[in-house]
Design an enzyme around this catalytic site. Sequence first.
Site, PDB file in Angstrom:
ATOM      1  N   GLU A   1       0.815  -1.214   0.000  1.00 49.73           N
ATOM      2  CA  GLU A   1       0.000   0.000   0.000  1.00 49.73           C
ATOM      3  C   GLU A   1       0.847   1.261   0.000  1.00 49.73           C
ATOM      4  OE1 GLU A   1      -4.263   0.117   1.726  1.00 49.73           O
ATOM      5  OE2 GLU A   1      -2.965   0.961   3.281  1.00 49.73           O
TER       6      GLU A   1
ATOM      7  N   LYS B   1     -13.202   2.257  -1.913  1.00 53.62           N
ATOM      8  CA  LYS B   1     -14.098   2.453  -0.772  1.00 53.62           C
ATOM      9  C   LYS B   1     -15.310   3.281  -1.169  1.00 53.62           C
ATOM     10  CE  LYS B   1     -10.496   2.288   2.823  1.00 53.62           C
ATOM     11  NZ  LYS B   1      -9.798   3.066   3.868  1.00 53.62           N
TER      12      LYS B   1
ATOM     13  N   HIS C   1       7.312 -26.596   2.005  1.00 56.36           N
ATOM     14  CA  HIS C   1       6.505 -27.599   1.315  1.00 56.36           C
ATOM     15  C   HIS C   1       5.436 -26.952   0.443  1.00 56.36           C
ATOM     16  CE1 HIS C   1       8.226 -30.710   3.970  1.00 56.36           C
ATOM     17  NE2 HIS C   1       8.159 -29.770   4.894  1.00 56.36           N
TER      18      HIS C   1
END
Length: 441
Positions: free
Chosen positions: A296, A431, A317
């Site tokens: 960000e 937003k 893994h």
Amino acid sequence: MPLQQSIDKAQAERIGAGGVAADALADALKRAEGALDWLRARHADGGLPLPLLRLPALRDDLNGIAQAGRRLAAGAADIVILGTGGSSLGGQTLAQLTGHAVPGIGLLRAPPRIHFMDNLDPDTFGTLLTQLPLATTRFVAISKSGGTGETLMQTAAALAALKQAGLEKRLGELFLGISELVKAGKHNGLRDLLAPYQVPMLDHDPSIGGRFSVLTSVGLLPAVMLGLDIGAVRQGAAAALAPVLSKKPAAEVPAAVGAALSIALAETRDKRISVMMAYADRLERFTRWYVQLWAESLGKDGKGTTPIGALGPVDQHGQLQLFIAGPRDKLFTIITVATAGRGPRIEPDLAKFCGEPDFAGKTIGDFVAAQGRATAETLAKNGCPVRTIYLEKLDEASLGELLMHFMLETIITARLLGVDALDQPAVEEGKVLAKKYLANS
């Protein structure tokens, strides 16, 4: 002991063409000097990001944070933190020192249980409010602007649940809010929502964005409610800032070295992905915090590098095959903690039975230490640049230092890229659009 950072395994002289060349690193470090001068000037003149730079030395606010946290936690069976992104990840990172969200033991830690509701999911949040013992549950609602949609939705739903449970008269006791003061000509939705119920509020510094707020009440309040030493967190942060303020050259400032390495590898070796791999369960949320901080802050104007969080040894893994044999576009940071000699010790006969006689007498900590070392060396041997960070002990002070290190590294990197580390215009656009769609649904 301060964190120990090494970039030896990231240099071309050590690993070949995939590493950073000495002249490229020297050039980036020279440019980083200007960023350090800028930080020192902002610390002196009061310009941004002054509050962040002054926080490590600040002590006057700690008593107020501690009192608010202890008052809220008294008699609580559960604590629910409402907030998303930076309003939650910093607190989660510190809380993990106490075992929060550590697989296998997180649910075994002593009360109060803490719940960071950092995502908005109707089934999850509805179930939480149905199952919690509301009379002994405390809520903390966090939104810097006071207008974060997710936090407002969660807070309104929690208030309604408490009222329906007959607890309306206790809302001022059960709730706490953290938000900035109301700005002239604007409203603060969170303050407006909580004010009718006389809910206490802590002021959020308007110049410290959520992803940089871990050293404020946003991160320290959850920490103190879990019994952590928040003064030690700040002291650790001061250790990371000290070489900047003491005018050390960039090559002697760990955060500047990390920033220069990232920039030099991106510019000259096209390493556009930054992998943060920590070898400690209690640093898993730190890797998530780092991903948001880096992404960000730097992802602007077509610039930045992509952060990836990983946890060792489990991701050996899950991702290591790609890391070693996939595209050579990554810089790796491997964080290890002193684990040698720690944990259960393996009995010789059991080591023999499982076909691993060398396990005899060794601890689980010995194995984890060996794995962290082996991963860093395997990556380097395959031409992948690796920066290592070693912590002698994982506690409040060392985690505070680690957090401040990467906040500084991020700000310095942003200066080298020519972007503003403190804003997030793309996030704000989303937003606004989400609220528009909600209104029209």
